[in-house]
Design an enzyme around this catalytic site. Structure first.
Site, PDB file in Angstrom:
ATOM      1  N   SER A  74       0.914  -1.179  -0.032  1.00 43.72           N
ATOM      2  CA  SER A  74      -0.006   0.161   0.005  1.00 43.72           C
ATOM      3  C   SER A  74       0.776   1.241   0.044  1.00 43.72           C
ATOM      4  O   SER A  74       2.018   1.229   0.882  1.00 43.72           O
ATOM      5  CB  SER A  74      -0.774  -0.110   1.241  1.00 43.72           C
ATOM      6  OG  SER A  74      -1.619   1.205   1.339  1.00 43.72           O
ATOM      7  N   TYR A  91      -3.378  -2.025   9.783  1.00 48.27           N
ATOM      8  CA  TYR A  91      -3.423  -2.117   8.299  1.00 48.27           C
ATOM      9  C   TYR A  91      -2.054  -1.814   7.740  1.00 48.27           C
ATOM     10  O   TYR A  91      -1.393  -2.372   6.951  1.00 48.27           O
ATOM     11  CB  TYR A  91      -4.414  -1.277   7.507  1.00 48.27           C
ATOM     12  CG  TYR A  91      -4.345  -1.475   6.063  1.00 48.27           C
ATOM     13  CD1 TYR A  91      -4.841  -2.731   5.328  1.00 48.27           C
ATOM     14  CD2 TYR A  91      -4.154  -0.388   5.264  1.00 48.27           C
ATOM     15  CE1 TYR A  91      -4.722  -2.626   3.752  1.00 48.27           C
ATOM     16  CE2 TYR A  91      -3.877  -0.526   3.992  1.00 48.27           C
ATOM     17  CZ  TYR A  91      -4.247  -1.635   3.264  1.00 48.27           C
ATOM     18  OH  TYR A  91      -4.162  -1.643   1.932  1.00 48.27           O
TER      19      TYR A  91
END
Length: 259
Positions: A149, A162
């Site tokens: 990400s 996350y």
């Protein structure tokens, strides 16, 4: 004439989380390029619907309900790929927990939720790689693409679990690339910026989406990032054109974080 190094025709590629969101785009575009696609999704009905749609267009796809945090499920995923198509050329480790996670300060994250994020986003990737490794080794080649990400490069507050898991994806990618190089298996990653997928849009508040429009004006390409913006890099990393690239992470965010 297309350079054969970019040809994905008859390659067998597993896409985890391939039944919805960005994973659905990976599945459909890879199939349109001629690949055999195995859609491994915990939402079995969604995965089957995508496989049926692909198959209706004279392409080959199968779906299997898969919880990637389950060793048995990931083993069954690899076995279906082998029994259906006879080989596994690529694995896209796309499935992860993100859009359903509430945005909140780190000290408010429930321990059970923290553990589940790590179980899916890191353990799940590990199990999927382990499930396909023997087959890739035996056939003398393979491509693994892990999804990290852009949050890792341009850190934002909240969803600490996350972000931590996606930073772990990069370390995992680099280490595994070292370990499987002798088997002619390439392991790379991409790090998408905020992508306006159907699942992301459905779980984001109007206020957050409006703030993203302001953020777009601070990067090189001043528009929304869509799932289609990610597919080219994934296709390249699955093709022979990337045979001497491994252990790398390609950042795809329109020139926001310059990695």
């Amino acid at each position: 004439m297309t350079d054969e190094r970019f040809d994905l025709n008859n390659r067998t590629i597993i896409v985890t989380g391939g039944g919805s969101g960005i994973g659905k785009t990976y599945s459909t575009v890879l199939a349109s390029a001629g690949a055999n696609v195995v859609i491994a999704d915990i939402a079995g009905n969604e995965g089957q619907a995508v496989a049926d749609d692909i198959s209706s267009n004279v392409r080959r796809a199968v779906a299997i309900t898969t919880d990637i945090s389950s060793e048995d499920d990931t083993a069954a995923m690899a076995e279906m790929a082998m029994s259906t198509f006879g080989r596994i050329d690529g694995l896209i480790n796309n499935a992860s927990l993100m859009s359903t996670l509430e945005r909140k300060p780190w000290h408010e994250i429930d321990i059970t939720e923290w553990d589940r994020v790590m179980e899916v986003n890191l353990k799940g990737m590990f199990l999927c790689c382990r499930a396909v490794y023997r087959h890739m080794k035996e056939q003398g080649k393979g491509k693994i693409v892990n999804i990290s990400s852009g949050r890792v490069w341009k850190v934002t507050a909240e969803r600490l679990h996350y972000t931590a898991s996606k930073a772990g994806v990069i370390g995992f990618t680099r280490t595994l690339a070292r370990e499987v190089g002798d088997d002619n298996i390439c392991v790379n990653a991409i790090s998408p910026g905020f992508t306006e997928s159907e699942t992301q849009m459905a779980t984001s508040t109007p206020e957050y989406l409006e703030s993203r429009k302001v953020a777009y004006q601070k990067r090189s390409l001043k528009r929304a990032q869509l799932p289609d913006d990610l597919v080219g890099a994934v296709m390249f990393l699955c093709s022979d054109a990337s045979d001497f690239i491994t252990g790398q992470t390609i950042n795809i965010d329109g020139g926001d974080a310059m990695h």
